[in-house]
Design an enzyme around this catalytic site. Structure first.
Site, mmCIF file in Angstrom:
data_model
loop_
_atom_site.group_PDB
_atom_site.id
_atom_site.type_symbol
_atom_site.label_atom_id
_atom_site.label_comp_id
_atom_site.label_asym_id
_atom_site.label_seq_id
_atom_site.Cartn_x
_atom_site.Cartn_y
_atom_site.Cartn_z
ATOM 1 C CE LYS A 127 -4.332 0.566 2.147
ATOM 2 N NZ LYS A 127 -5.137 0.385 3.330
ATOM 3 C CG LEU A 128 2.583 2.318 -3.311
ATOM 4 C CD1 LEU A 128 2.771 2.671 -4.785
ATOM 5 C CD2 LEU A 128 3.896 1.870 -2.701
ATOM 6 N N GLY A 136 -6.279 19.279 -20.740
ATOM 7 C CA GLY A 136 -6.856 19.186 -22.088
ATOM 8 C C GLY A 136 -6.320 20.333 -22.924
ATOM 9 N N GLY A 175 -7.241 22.436 -25.460
ATOM 10 C CA GLY A 175 -7.913 23.733 -25.605
ATOM 11 C C GLY A 175 -8.000 24.488 -24.289
ATOM 12 C CG ASN A 217 -3.247 22.852 -20.860
ATOM 13 O OD1 ASN A 217 -3.548 23.109 -19.703
ATOM 14 N ND2 ASN A 217 -2.750 21.685 -21.229
ATOM 15 C CG ASP A 235 -1.643 22.679 -25.030
ATOM 16 O OD1 ASP A 235 -1.935 22.388 -26.202
ATOM 17 O OD2 ASP A 235 -1.821 21.904 -24.068
ATOM 18 C CB VAL A 273 9.729 30.444 -30.153
ATOM 19 C CG1 VAL A 273 11.048 30.003 -29.538
ATOM 20 C CG2 VAL A 273 9.493 29.717 -31.477
HETATM 21 N N1 LIG Z 1 13.615 21.211 -24.677
HETATM 22 C C1 LIG Z 1 13.171 22.416 -25.024
HETATM 23 N N2 LIG Z 1 13.981 23.502 -24.882
HETATM 24 C C2 LIG Z 1 13.559 24.739 -25.231
HETATM 25 N N3 LIG Z 1 12.356 24.986 -25.764
HETATM 26 C C3 LIG Z 1 11.513 23.950 -25.933
HETATM 27 C C4 LIG Z 1 11.873 22.601 -25.582
HETATM 28 N N4 LIG Z 1 10.832 21.772 -25.852
HETATM 29 C C5 LIG Z 1 9.852 22.591 -26.356
HETATM 30 N N5 LIG Z 1 10.258 23.878 -26.404
HETATM 31 C C6 LIG Z 1 9.501 25.057 -26.888
HETATM 32 O O1 LIG Z 1 8.119 24.754 -27.013
HETATM 33 C C7 LIG Z 1 7.716 24.776 -28.395
HETATM 34 C C8 LIG Z 1 6.760 23.634 -28.663
HETATM 35 O O2 LIG Z 1 7.357 22.420 -28.277
HETATM 36 P P1 LIG Z 1 7.304 21.045 -29.086
HETATM 37 O O3 LIG Z 1 7.933 21.220 -30.394
HETATM 38 O O4 LIG Z 1 7.869 20.026 -28.174
HETATM 39 O O5 LIG Z 1 5.734 20.890 -29.300
HETATM 40 P P2 LIG Z 1 4.790 19.620 -29.151
HETATM 41 O O6 LIG Z 1 5.517 18.395 -29.607
HETATM 42 O O7 LIG Z 1 3.529 19.977 -29.825
HETATM 43 O O8 LIG Z 1 4.582 19.594 -27.588
HETATM 44 P P3 LIG Z 1 3.370 19.000 -26.723
HETATM 45 O O9 LIG Z 1 3.897 17.708 -26.215
HETATM 46 O O10 LIG Z 1 3.197 20.032 -25.650
HETATM 47 O O11 LIG Z 1 2.190 18.875 -27.624
HETATM 48 C C9 LIG Z 1 9.026 24.708 -29.185
HETATM 49 O O12 LIG Z 1 8.889 25.314 -30.461
HETATM 50 C C10 LIG Z 1 9.969 25.467 -28.273
HETATM 51 O O13 LIG Z 1 9.815 26.868 -28.395
#
Ligand SMILES: Nc1ncnc2c1ncn2[C@@H]1O[C@H](COP(=O)(O)OP(=O)(O)OP(=O)(O)O)[C@@H](O)[C@H]1O
Ligand SMILES: [Mg+2]
Length: 322
Positions: free
Chosen positions: A30-31, A42, A44, A46, A259, A283
């Site tokens: 039991k943890l 979700g 949208g 977020n 998101d 970004v």
């Molecule tokens: N390791 C990281 N270092 C710096 N920035 C990052 C990193 N991972 C993600 N980001 C930032 O977040 C943005 C979106 O990330 P990512 O490309 O991983 O999207 P995703 O695969 O759609 O992610 P999610 O799993 O949230 O749907 C990237 O363009 C970047 O600006």
């Protein structure tokens, strides 16, 4: 004065995210877990939370059922996001995140989505159609739960067209492909999703822009922003390509990065700014989200600092090589 058209996000597969910690995950015993924390989850939802953080007043449309749905609504309202709820017979699902304190490892258990009835799916469409004034942007983000046809986001893309709203789809697989075929305003695939979208077996980094361009032509989409994790993003339109690097940060968790990025882009576009500025903000928001643990989104001081870094990067390094 014209009434401002709202930004609307859609979440058909939301969840209440329950997080707790345990000393060590071992079988049979039991943890003893800490008191859980609850968060609305979700795609949208977020995006709506993030847009509110940036200064916007989005409307989050989502499904909600049973006591877990009530909790979900409370959590979203606590973020001061306007909501339009579509009630479901089945209870909203609850996901479980456990952090093992001795190792710091995070275990994320996702439950199957709450099944929707055909009448509930119709109610989602009606809810979107009833929003007055009609939306400026509709962002459909996240997977589809059982019961929802794969072409659901294509239906939403067509609804957005009828309303003159700009449609953004952030999902994966077949449902993304079908949505894209309707011709969307903005797609934000990551590299895997882009590969699925164009139906390629392999996709090298130096082929991304060409793949996105082919997609724009094939599906009549306007903008593709390929998110590339730590490598930043690539902005592609029919006549423009630009790579935007991600500022170097010490990453804690990438949950919610996608998101946050979508939110940053849409918010900036809604302010009448250019797509180049929007992708920089995307970004900055995405990378700022990676600086926080768990599913925590970005903090505004981080976003502003990273955006500043990106603008300085452009002046110092990028302009000389154009
Ligand atoms: N390791 C990281 N270092 C710096 N920035 C990052 C990193 N991972 C993600 N980001 C930032 O977040 C943005 C979106 O990330 P990512 O490309 O991983 O999207 P995703 O695969 O759609 O992610 P999610 O799993 O949230 O749907 C990237 O363009 C970047 O600006
Ligand atoms: Mg994503």
């Amino acid at each position: 004065m014209a009434i401002k058209k709202p930004i609307v996000t859609l979440t058909v597969n939301p969840a209440v995210d329950k997080s707790t910690t345990v000393e060590r995950l071992v079988p049979d015993n039991k943890l003893r877990c800490e008191k859980p924390q609850f968060e609305a989850g979700g795609g949208g939802i977020n995006v709506a939370k993030a847009i509110h953080r940036l200064g916007g007043e989005p409307i989050a449309v989502f499904t909600s059922g049973g006591p877990t749905g009530q909790r979900l609504q409370k959590l979203v309202k606590a973020e001061q996001v306007n909501i339009r709820v579509v009630e479901t017979k089945e209870w909203t699902r609850e996901n479980l995140n456990i952090v093992e304190t001795t190792t710091g490892l995070q275990y994320r258990f996702g439950m199957p989505g709450t099944e929707l009835m055909p009448t509930e799916i119709e109610a989602i469409i009606d809810t979107l159609e009833e929003i007055d004034p009609t939306p400026s942007f509709i962002i459909a983000s996240g997977s589809l739960p059982p019961g929802v046809p794969t072409d659901f986001y294509r239906q939403i893309a067509n609804l957005a067209k009828r309303q003159g709203a700009k449609f953004i789809a952030d999902t994966s697989g077949e449902s993304l492909r079908l949505a894209s075929q309707a011709g969307v305003y903005l797609l934000k695939p990551n590299v895997t999703e882009l590969k699925e979208l164009i139906g390629a077996d392999r996709l090298e980094m130096d082929e991304l822009d060409e793949a996105a361009r082919a997609l724009i032509i094939r599906d009549n989409c306007e903008i593709v922003v390929i998110s590339m994790g730590a490598m930043g993003a690539m902005l592609v339109t029919s006549d423009y390509v630009e790579h935007i690097p991600a500022p170097p940060v010490s990453k804690k968790s990438t949950v919610g990065a996608g998101d946050s990025m979508v939110a940053g882009m849409v918010w900036t576009l809604s302010q009448g700014k250019s797509i180049r500025e929007a992708v920089r903000m995307g970004v900055a928001c995405g990378t700022a989200a990676t600086m926080n643990p768990g599913s925590e989104l970005f903090h505004m001081p981080d976003v502003n600092r990273l955006l500043d870094w990106l603008n300085r990067y452009e002046v110092r390094y990028a302009s000389s090589i154009r």
